[in-house]
Scaffold this motif. Sequence first.
Motif, PDB file in Angstrom:
ATOM      1  N   CYS A  59       0.845  -1.195   0.000  1.00 40.76           N
ATOM      2  CA  CYS A  59       0.000   0.000   0.000  1.00 40.76           C
ATOM      3  C   CYS A  59       0.880   1.245   0.000  1.00 40.76           C
ATOM      4  O   CYS A  59       1.803   1.352   0.802  1.00 40.76           O
ATOM      5  CB  CYS A  59      -0.895   0.051   1.238  1.00 40.76           C
ATOM      6  N   SER A  60       0.573   2.173  -0.869  1.00 42.19           N
ATOM      7  CA  SER A  60       1.205   3.483  -0.850  1.00 42.19           C
ATOM      8  C   SER A  60       0.183   4.463  -0.291  1.00 42.19           C
ATOM      9  O   SER A  60      -1.011   4.336  -0.545  1.00 42.19           O
ATOM     10  CB  SER A  60       1.599   3.917  -2.259  1.00 42.19           C
ATOM     11  N   TYR A  61       0.652   5.438   0.472  1.00 42.88           N
ATOM     12  CA  TYR A  61      -0.282   6.414   1.023  1.00 42.88           C
ATOM     13  C   TYR A  61       0.265   7.814   0.871  1.00 42.88           C
ATOM     14  O   TYR A  61       1.455   8.035   0.698  1.00 42.88           O
ATOM     15  CB  TYR A  61      -0.620   6.122   2.484  1.00 42.88           C
ATOM     16  N   ALA A  71      -4.874   9.218   1.645  1.00 42.98           N
ATOM     17  CA  ALA A  71      -5.266   8.511   0.425  1.00 42.98           C
ATOM     18  C   ALA A  71      -4.372   7.288   0.257  1.00 42.98           C
ATOM     19  O   ALA A  71      -3.154   7.386   0.384  1.00 42.98           O
ATOM     20  CB  ALA A  71      -5.134   9.435  -0.775  1.00 42.98           C
ATOM     21  N   GLY A  73      -3.443   3.596  -1.994  1.00 41.16           N
ATOM     22  CA  GLY A  73      -3.501   2.753  -3.180  1.00 41.16           C
ATOM     23  C   GLY A  73      -2.868   1.435  -2.795  1.00 41.16           C
ATOM     24  O   GLY A  73      -1.688   1.395  -2.444  1.00 41.16           O
ATOM     25  N   CYS A  74      -3.634   0.336  -2.805  1.00 41.76           N
ATOM     26  CA  CYS A  74      -3.142  -0.953  -2.309  1.00 41.76           C
ATOM     27  C   CYS A  74      -3.340  -2.049  -3.357  1.00 41.76           C
ATOM     28  O   CYS A  74      -4.384  -2.128  -3.994  1.00 41.76           O
ATOM     29  CB  CYS A  74      -3.895  -1.368  -1.046  1.00 41.76           C
ATOM     30  N   VAL A 103      -6.754  -4.413  -6.847  1.00 43.94           N
ATOM     31  CA  VAL A 103      -6.101  -3.148  -6.500  1.00 43.94           C
ATOM     32  C   VAL A 103      -7.184  -2.254  -5.907  1.00 43.94           C
ATOM     33  O   VAL A 103      -8.281  -2.141  -6.468  1.00 43.94           O
ATOM     34  CB  VAL A 103      -5.453  -2.489  -7.739  1.00 43.94           C
ATOM     35  N   TYR A 104      -6.884  -1.625  -4.790  1.00 39.50           N
ATOM     36  CA  TYR A 104      -7.857  -0.802  -4.066  1.00 39.50           C
ATOM     37  C   TYR A 104      -7.346   0.630  -3.967  1.00 39.50           C
ATOM     38  O   TYR A 104      -6.163   0.854  -3.750  1.00 39.50           O
ATOM     39  CB  TYR A 104      -8.083  -1.347  -2.653  1.00 39.50           C
ATOM     40  N   ARG A 105      -8.256   1.588  -4.097  1.00 40.09           N
ATOM     41  CA  ARG A 105      -7.949   3.005  -3.879  1.00 40.09           C
ATOM     42  C   ARG A 105      -9.046   3.560  -2.971  1.00 40.09           C
ATOM     43  O   ARG A 105     -10.226   3.422  -3.275  1.00 40.09           O
ATOM     44  CB  ARG A 105      -7.926   3.770  -5.190  1.00 40.09           C
TER      45      ARG A 105
END
Length: 124
Positions: A59-61, A71, A73-74, A103-105
């Motif tokens: 996950c990036s945040y 926010a 993005g995983c 992929v989740y946002r």
Amino acid sequence: MVRFTGPDSLSARAAKPFLAIALTIAALFATASIATAAPAKTGTVSATGANATPPVFNCSYYSQVPFHDVAFGCAVGAGVVRVYLLCSDNSRIDGPAMYAGYVYRFVLSCPGVPMRTISWESLD
């Protein structure tokens, strides 16, 4: 008689609207550069494993001052995982249950207080 020099000249009257437009555009660019210069927090939360028991995800945040909203993005490779925020008032804000192969946002928000930390839990 039309004057070509001085404060009431034709060239001075024609230049005033252009000067006003130029100053307005400069102010807009100055405001945009100030907004983008605000401190931000970015990073990643991830776990990898050889088998499917521990989740495999990345996950990036991103969050900007005052760090209320984050926010994410995983991408989940294996398992089921949930990312959550711990807020400065000790409340916990849970993200969605994320399943492998997707992929989740999404955005998580602390209600009126800054976030303290980001963590995750396995749901398997």
